[in-house]
Write a protein that holds these residues in place. Sequence first.
Motif, PDB file in Angstrom:
ATOM      1  N   VAL A 147      -8.166   5.982  -0.747  1.00 45.20           N
ATOM      2  CA  VAL A 147      -9.564   6.796  -1.193  1.00 45.20           C
ATOM      3  C   VAL A 147     -10.521   6.750  -2.004  1.00 45.20           C
ATOM      4  O   VAL A 147      -9.602   6.227  -2.625  1.00 45.20           O
ATOM      5  N   GLY A 148     -11.698   7.511  -2.707  1.00 51.16           N
ATOM      6  CA  GLY A 148     -12.824   7.541  -3.386  1.00 51.16           C
ATOM      7  C   GLY A 148     -13.686   7.755  -2.738  1.00 51.16           C
ATOM      8  O   GLY A 148     -13.719   8.582  -1.918  1.00 51.16           O
ATOM      9  N   TYR A 149     -14.688   6.820  -3.432  1.00 60.78           N
ATOM     10  CA  TYR A 149     -16.530   7.554  -2.932  1.00 60.78           C
ATOM     11  C   TYR A 149     -16.942   5.635  -3.084  1.00 60.78           C
ATOM     12  O   TYR A 149     -17.011   5.522  -3.905  1.00 60.78           O
ATOM     13  N   ALA A 150     -18.457   6.550  -2.418  1.00 53.44           N
ATOM     14  CA  ALA A 150     -19.363   5.256  -1.650  1.00 53.44           C
ATOM     15  C   ALA A 150     -20.301   6.526  -1.590  1.00 53.44           C
ATOM     16  O   ALA A 150     -20.429   7.291  -1.773  1.00 53.44           O
ATOM     17  N   THR A 151     -20.969   4.885  -1.278  1.00 51.66           N
ATOM     18  CA  THR A 151     -23.012   5.763  -0.571  1.00 51.66           C
ATOM     19  C   THR A 151     -22.389   5.326   0.494  1.00 51.66           C
ATOM     20  O   THR A 151     -22.508   4.169   1.078  1.00 51.66           O
ATOM     21  N   ASN A 152     -22.940   6.247   1.356  1.00 50.70           N
ATOM     22  CA  ASN A 152     -22.955   6.032   2.613  1.00 50.70           C
ATOM     23  C   ASN A 152     -25.113   5.527   3.081  1.00 50.70           C
ATOM     24  O   ASN A 152     -25.580   5.064   2.052  1.00 50.70           O
ATOM     25  N   PRO A 153     -24.797   4.943   4.811  1.00 48.02           N
ATOM     26  CA  PRO A 153     -26.012   4.804   4.546  1.00 48.02           C
ATOM     27  C   PRO A 153     -27.362   4.716   4.557  1.00 48.02           C
ATOM     28  O   PRO A 153     -28.609   4.432   4.539  1.00 48.02           O
ATOM     29  N   ARG A 154     -27.264   6.846   4.160  1.00 49.22           N
ATOM     30  CA  ARG A 154     -28.397   7.154   3.649  1.00 49.22           C
ATOM     31  C   ARG A 154     -28.075   7.001   2.439  1.00 49.22           C
ATOM     32  O   ARG A 154     -29.878   8.189   1.697  1.00 49.22           O
ATOM     33  N   GLY A 155     -27.766   6.612   1.226  1.00 50.53           N
ATOM     34  CA  GLY A 155     -27.681   6.428   0.420  1.00 50.53           C
ATOM     35  C   GLY A 155     -27.049   8.003  -0.686  1.00 50.53           C
ATOM     36  O   GLY A 155     -27.290   7.291  -1.387  1.00 50.53           O
ATOM     37  N   GLN A 156     -26.816   8.711   0.265  1.00 50.51           N
ATOM     38  CA  GLN A 156     -25.865   9.904  -0.636  1.00 50.51           C
ATOM     39  C   GLN A 156     -24.115   9.420  -1.211  1.00 50.51           C
ATOM     40  O   GLN A 156     -23.470   8.539  -0.094  1.00 50.51           O
ATOM     41  N   THR A 157     -24.055   9.781  -2.322  1.00 47.66           N
ATOM     42  CA  THR A 157     -22.158   9.912  -2.460  1.00 47.66           C
ATOM     43  C   THR A 157     -21.426  10.918  -1.858  1.00 47.66           C
ATOM     44  O   THR A 157     -22.173  11.660  -1.746  1.00 47.66           O
ATOM     45  N   GLU A 158     -20.754  10.063  -0.934  1.00 50.64           N
ATOM     46  CA  GLU A 158     -19.595  10.863  -0.118  1.00 50.64           C
ATOM     47  C   GLU A 158     -18.327  10.474  -0.048  1.00 50.64           C
ATOM     48  O   GLU A 158     -17.928   9.093  -0.414  1.00 50.64           O
ATOM     49  N   GLY A 159     -17.622  10.961  -0.616  1.00 48.77           N
ATOM     50  CA  GLY A 159     -15.520  11.134  -0.388  1.00 48.77           C
ATOM     51  C   GLY A 159     -15.264   9.951   0.950  1.00 48.77           C
ATOM     52  O   GLY A 159     -15.513  10.042   2.067  1.00 48.77           O
ATOM     53  N   TRP A 160     -14.861   8.733   0.579  1.00 50.41           N
ATOM     54  CA  TRP A 160     -13.939   8.464   1.975  1.00 50.41           C
ATOM     55  C   TRP A 160     -12.565   7.905   1.849  1.00 50.41           C
ATOM     56  O   TRP A 160     -11.904   8.396   1.419  1.00 50.41           O
ATOM     57  N   ALA A 161     -12.009   8.020   3.017  1.00 52.67           N
ATOM     58  CA  ALA A 161     -10.563   8.073   3.197  1.00 52.67           C
ATOM     59  C   ALA A 161     -10.518   6.297   4.624  1.00 52.67           C
ATOM     60  O   ALA A 161     -10.496   6.458   5.161  1.00 52.67           O
ATOM     61  N   LEU A 162      -9.660   5.803   3.217  1.00 51.96           N
ATOM     62  CA  LEU A 162      -9.454   4.616   4.543  1.00 51.96           C
ATOM     63  C   LEU A 162      -7.712   4.045   5.049  1.00 51.96           C
ATOM     64  O   LEU A 162      -7.344   4.640   3.941  1.00 51.96           O
ATOM     65  N   ARG A 163      -7.079   4.428   6.030  1.00 52.74           N
ATOM     66  CA  ARG A 163      -5.615   4.050   6.340  1.00 52.74           C
ATOM     67  C   ARG A 163      -5.940   2.741   7.427  1.00 52.74           C
ATOM     68  O   ARG A 163      -6.638   2.097   8.384  1.00 52.74           O
ATOM     69  N   LEU A 164      -5.086   1.855   6.010  1.00 50.48           N
ATOM     70  CA  LEU A 164      -4.818   0.355   6.885  1.00 50.48           C
ATOM     71  C   LEU A 164      -3.820   0.119   8.152  1.00 50.48           C
ATOM     72  O   LEU A 164      -3.131   1.055   7.844  1.00 50.48           O
ATOM     73  N   PRO A 165      -3.504  -0.449   8.655  1.00 50.03           N
ATOM     74  CA  PRO A 165      -1.840  -0.478   9.235  1.00 50.03           C
ATOM     75  C   PRO A 165      -1.129  -0.757   8.947  1.00 50.03           C
ATOM     76  O   PRO A 165      -1.283  -1.157   7.802  1.00 50.03           O
ATOM     77  N   ASP A 166       0.109  -0.699   8.945  1.00 47.20           N
ATOM     78  CA  ASP A 166       1.507  -0.540   7.989  1.00 47.20           C
ATOM     79  C   ASP A 166       1.598  -2.370   8.226  1.00 47.20           C
ATOM     80  O   ASP A 166       1.032  -2.954   9.323  1.00 47.20           O
TER      81      ASP A 166
END
Length: 166
Positions: A147-166
């Motif tokens: 998990v973390g935060y990023a800048t989305n395609p509209r330039g806004q800061t947004e949280g994200w969660a990423l699930r990787l394959p086992d």
Amino acid sequence: FVVGTGHPMQTGAVVWVVNGGFVVLGQLPGDASAVASAVSRDGAVVVGSSTDYSQRSRAFRWTRQTGMEALPHAPTGMSGAAFGVSGDGDLVVGSSMSASGESAVIWDAEHGTRLLETVLGSQFPTDIKGWKLIRATGISDDGTTIVGYATNPRGQTEGWALRLPD
């Protein structure tokens, strides 16, 4: 286990153990202060950042066997910090600062420190077009969710969660 920083700051990173007091981990050699950000499931691995007198930070990983060791910066990084560690202590996530700004990173012993966007593009093909992953702030016990935060395609800061394959 609880991790953080001692008071006053000169004590550096600290681990508190229930009914066991605390252990001062200190800081990397030559640095002014440090803060521990996360601890593995069994308390054997602690991660965080150590800051020099010029306010540049370096990510660290501490184990009982090795003590506190600086994690290498990402390829273009000038400073960095570790914010999360998997339950077994094998994966560390955080951020790296470069001339182009802050970027989310992941570290493991085999590959070293890599930009998370690069890993997603090569090892786990993921479409994140238009996103800029700024900081990875945590990782699940099993190392498959970050998990973390990023800048989305509209330039806004947004949280994200990423699930990787086992």
